[in-house]
Design an enzyme around this catalytic site. Structure first.
Site, PDB file in Angstrom:
ATOM      1  N   GLU A   1       0.854  -1.183   0.000  1.00 36.53           N
ATOM      2  CA  GLU A   1       0.000   0.000   0.000  1.00 36.53           C
ATOM      3  C   GLU A   1       0.889   1.231   0.000  1.00 36.53           C
ATOM      4  O   GLU A   1       1.876   1.285   0.752  1.00 36.53           O
ATOM      5  CB  GLU A   1      -0.916   0.004   1.217  1.00 36.53           C
ATOM      6  CG  GLU A   1      -1.790   1.244   1.327  1.00 36.53           C
ATOM      7  CD  GLU A   1      -2.705   1.199   2.563  1.00 36.53           C
ATOM      8  OE1 GLU A   1      -3.080   0.082   2.973  1.00 36.53           O
ATOM      9  OE2 GLU A   1      -3.014   2.276   3.111  1.00 36.53           O
TER      10      GLU A   1
ATOM     11  N   GLU B   1      -2.336  11.436   3.371  1.00 38.51           N
ATOM     12  CA  GLU B   1      -3.429  11.277   4.321  1.00 38.51           C
ATOM     13  C   GLU B   1      -3.430  12.502   5.237  1.00 38.51           C
ATOM     14  O   GLU B   1      -2.379  12.926   5.717  1.00 38.51           O
ATOM     15  CB  GLU B   1      -3.251  10.027   5.168  1.00 38.51           C
ATOM     16  CG  GLU B   1      -3.330   8.726   4.388  1.00 38.51           C
ATOM     17  CD  GLU B   1      -3.122   7.530   5.291  1.00 38.51           C
ATOM     18  OE1 GLU B   1      -4.124   6.909   5.703  1.00 38.51           O
ATOM     19  OE2 GLU B   1      -1.951   7.223   5.590  1.00 38.51           O
TER      20      GLU B   1
END
Length: 330
Positions: free
Chosen positions: A210, A215
């Site tokens: 990932e 974020e």
């Protein structure tokens, strides 16, 4: 939208090629690919991620790329054919996406992360029998807004009692790529429980790898994190990343990107390299893009759980999302 003039001058050169091509049907001219040149570190990558502090141009080299995917959101994202508004798996994450849960819930929410939203779109029925007509996506002036809002009380029984409805877009059905540069230009919303993200998953459904390109930590305005996740032979999940502070991240558009090369991953803010790592094991398959606005987090610090201080409505504004492939001719 206007790019930062200084960033464009110092860090990146975008070259539009206008070479004439042979005529095609109706005497149209086929456009040459849009190309991008990034400056990246010249040294060898380390096993663990490091911050890139050097501003010495002699420590940088150039890498040329050509564009393979682009959406500047002139139309609703579900009309373009580039996106679907849910996970399209399979994705092997514990108690998440496709593992367990009520009917149709797994592809619409991630219980493992402690998220408190359900992802909707105008055709989504939830536990009902007819579409609920909920649309978290809005386009105006070339800007996509993904909106999270409190779930109307009368709809909670149909939406797994989720505290919020929100939106997610993935390219798994339309676009994935091995190597290259993936970028979003966006503002990062803030608030208790607010968790915006732009990230990549392997198209074969395995997890990890990932790549979390960006974020936001909703309780910490201006704080964003860039992280790589992988699995070592023992089965343990390893992660390495850094937080970066950008004071105007919630009020101004900025570029957040990842350059995936065969030997290293390099993260960028406004096309300036800020951190990198040697490519870990397991990064073998093409990856697809995901952009979403989650609400509530169990493990991701700085987001928090939804409470009375959480916004009734919050928008994740996105100017564009693009991908480029490494130019083998350079």
């Amino acid at each position: 939208m206007m790019e930062s003039a200084m960033a464009a001058k110092v860090l990146v050169a975008v070259i539009f090629l206008a070479t004439a091509m042979p005529a095609i049907a109706h005497d149209e001219i086929a456009p040459a690919p849009i190309r991008l040149t990034l400056k990246i570190p010249h040294d060898a990558p380390g096993e663990r991620c490091i911050r890139i502090e050097s501003s010495d141009p002699r420590a940088l080299r150039r890498v040329a790329l050509y564009r393979t995917f682009h959406d500047d959101f002139d139309v609703h994202p579900l009309l373009s054919g580039r996106w679907v508004p849910h996970y399209t798996g399979p994705v092997e994450m514990p108690d998440s996406f496709y593992a367990g849960g009520d009917a149709s819930a797994p592809e619409r929410k991630s219980r493992y992360n402690g998220e408190q939203e359900v992802y909707v779109d105008p055709t989504y029925k939830g536990l009902g029998t007819i579409p609920l007509g909920l649309d978290p996506f809005h386009v105006e002036g070339g800007i996509l807004s993904i909106t999270a809002m409190r779930t109307p009380p009368e709809l909670k029984p149909l939406l797994f009692n989720s505290e919020y409805i929100s939106g997610i877009l993935t390219t798994q059905k339309s676009f994935s790529q091995k190597y290259g540069y993936f970028e979003i230009r966006s503002k990062i919303p803030v608030g208790t429980g607010v968790w915006p993200a732009f990230w990549l998953l392997a198209n074969d459904g395995g997890w990890p790898p990932e790549i979390d390109v960006m974020e936001g930590r909703g309780q910490r305005p201006g704080d964003l994190v860039m992280t790589t996740h992988w699995r070592i032979p023992s089965g343990k999940i390893e992660s390495c990343g850094f937080d970066f502070l950008l004071a105007d991240a919630s009020s101004e558009f900025h570029n957040y990107g990842i350059l995936w090369q065969p030997d290293r991953l390099i993260y960028f803010i406004d096309r300036k390299p800020v951190t990198d790592i040697k490519v870990p094991i397991g990064f073998d398959d093409p990856m697809y893009m995901i952009v979403n606005l989650a609400m509530g987090a169990k493990y991701f610090t700085g987001v928090g759980v939804v409470d009375g201080e959480s916004p009734l409505m919050v928008e994740f504004q996105i100017d564009r999302i693009s991908a480029y492939q490494i130019d083998a001719l350079e």
